[in-house]
Motif scaffolding. Structure first.
Motif, PDB file in Angstrom:
ATOM      1  N   SER A   1       4.103   5.476  -5.361  1.00 50.92           N
ATOM      2  CA  SER A   1       4.267   5.678  -6.683  1.00 50.92           C
ATOM      3  C   SER A   1       3.236   6.185  -7.820  1.00 50.92           C
ATOM      4  CB  SER A   1       4.702   4.030  -7.218  1.00 50.92           C
ATOM      5  OG  SER A   1       3.440   3.244  -7.062  1.00 50.92           O
ATOM      6  N   SER A   2       1.976   6.147  -7.260  1.00 50.82           N
ATOM      7  CA  SER A   2       0.808   6.879  -7.859  1.00 50.82           C
ATOM      8  C   SER A   2       0.840   8.035  -8.056  1.00 50.82           C
ATOM      9  CB  SER A   2      -0.480   6.152  -7.556  1.00 50.82           C
ATOM     10  OG  SER A   2      -0.931   6.687  -6.086  1.00 50.82           O
ATOM     11  N   GLU A   3       1.542   8.932  -7.335  1.00 53.37           N
ATOM     12  CA  GLU A   3       1.537  10.238  -7.460  1.00 53.37           C
ATOM     13  C   GLU A   3       2.137  10.726  -8.705  1.00 53.37           C
ATOM     14  OE1 GLU A   3       3.534  11.844  -4.060  1.00 53.37           O
ATOM     15  OE2 GLU A   3       2.110  10.805  -2.601  1.00 53.37           O
TER      16      GLU A   3
ATOM     17  N   ALA B   1       6.208  11.159  -8.909  1.00 49.19           N
ATOM     18  CA  ALA B   1       6.838   9.819  -8.359  1.00 49.19           C
ATOM     19  C   ALA B   1       8.117   9.733  -8.998  1.00 49.19           C
ATOM     20  CB  ALA B   1       5.938   8.670  -8.440  1.00 49.19           C
TER      21      ALA B   1
ATOM     22  N   ARG C   1       2.254   1.842  -3.364  1.00 51.57           N
ATOM     23  CA  ARG C   1       1.285   1.924  -4.504  1.00 51.57           C
ATOM     24  C   ARG C   1       0.940   3.536  -4.162  1.00 51.57           C
ATOM     25  NH1 ARG C   1      -1.483  -2.769  -3.189  1.00 51.57           N
ATOM     26  NH2 ARG C   1      -0.829  -4.288  -4.968  1.00 51.57           N
ATOM     27  N   ARG C   2       0.845   4.083  -3.001  1.00 49.56           N
ATOM     28  CA  ARG C   2       0.581   5.302  -2.723  1.00 49.56           C
ATOM     29  C   ARG C   2       1.815   6.399  -3.228  1.00 49.56           C
ATOM     30  NH1 ARG C   2      -1.018   5.505   3.201  1.00 49.56           N
ATOM     31  NH2 ARG C   2      -0.732   3.291   3.099  1.00 49.56           N
TER      32      ARG C   2
ATOM     33  N   ASP D   1       0.905  -1.282  -0.053  1.00 51.37           N
ATOM     34  CA  ASP D   1       0.007  -0.024   0.007  1.00 51.37           C
ATOM     35  C   ASP D   1       0.998   1.270   0.026  1.00 51.37           C
ATOM     36  OD1 ASP D   1      -2.309  -1.451  -0.001  1.00 51.37           O
ATOM     37  OD2 ASP D   1      -2.390  -1.532   2.426  1.00 51.37           O
TER      38      ASP D   1
END
Length: 85
Positions: free
Chosen positions: A77-79, A82, A74-75, A71
């Motif tokens: 790398s999804s920005e 990133a 994912r948080r 989690d």
């Protein structure tokens, strides 16, 4: 005899206490080093995970225990900005 076997097992358990404690101390030291690196490298861009040392240490604990590390990745790398490719 059964008592001899139990005595041997108990002696082995007591003999392993120091090596296991040393392993935990080494793991804690390495986790603290990586938490310090995380705070210095990612503290400004991801303060919810690495804003202060205690948050960085908790984040590293999550990664070491594999509890929610996916989690976190994912948080981060999804920005949109990133740096993970």
């Amino acid at each position: 005899t059964a008592t001899g076997s139990v005595k041997q097992i108990v002696q082995a358990m007591f003999a392993s206490v120091v090596p296991v404690a040393n392993s935990f101390v080494l793991l804690a030291l390495i986790t603290c080093i990586y938490a310090t690196l995380g705070v210095n490298l990612f503290g400004d861009t991801h303060p919810e995970h690495f804003g202060v040392f205690s948050m960085g240490l908790f984040t590293m604990f999550e990664c070491v225990t594999a509890d929610g590390w996916s989690d976190i990745v994912r948080r981060i790398s999804s920005e949109p900005n990133a740096d993970i490719s």
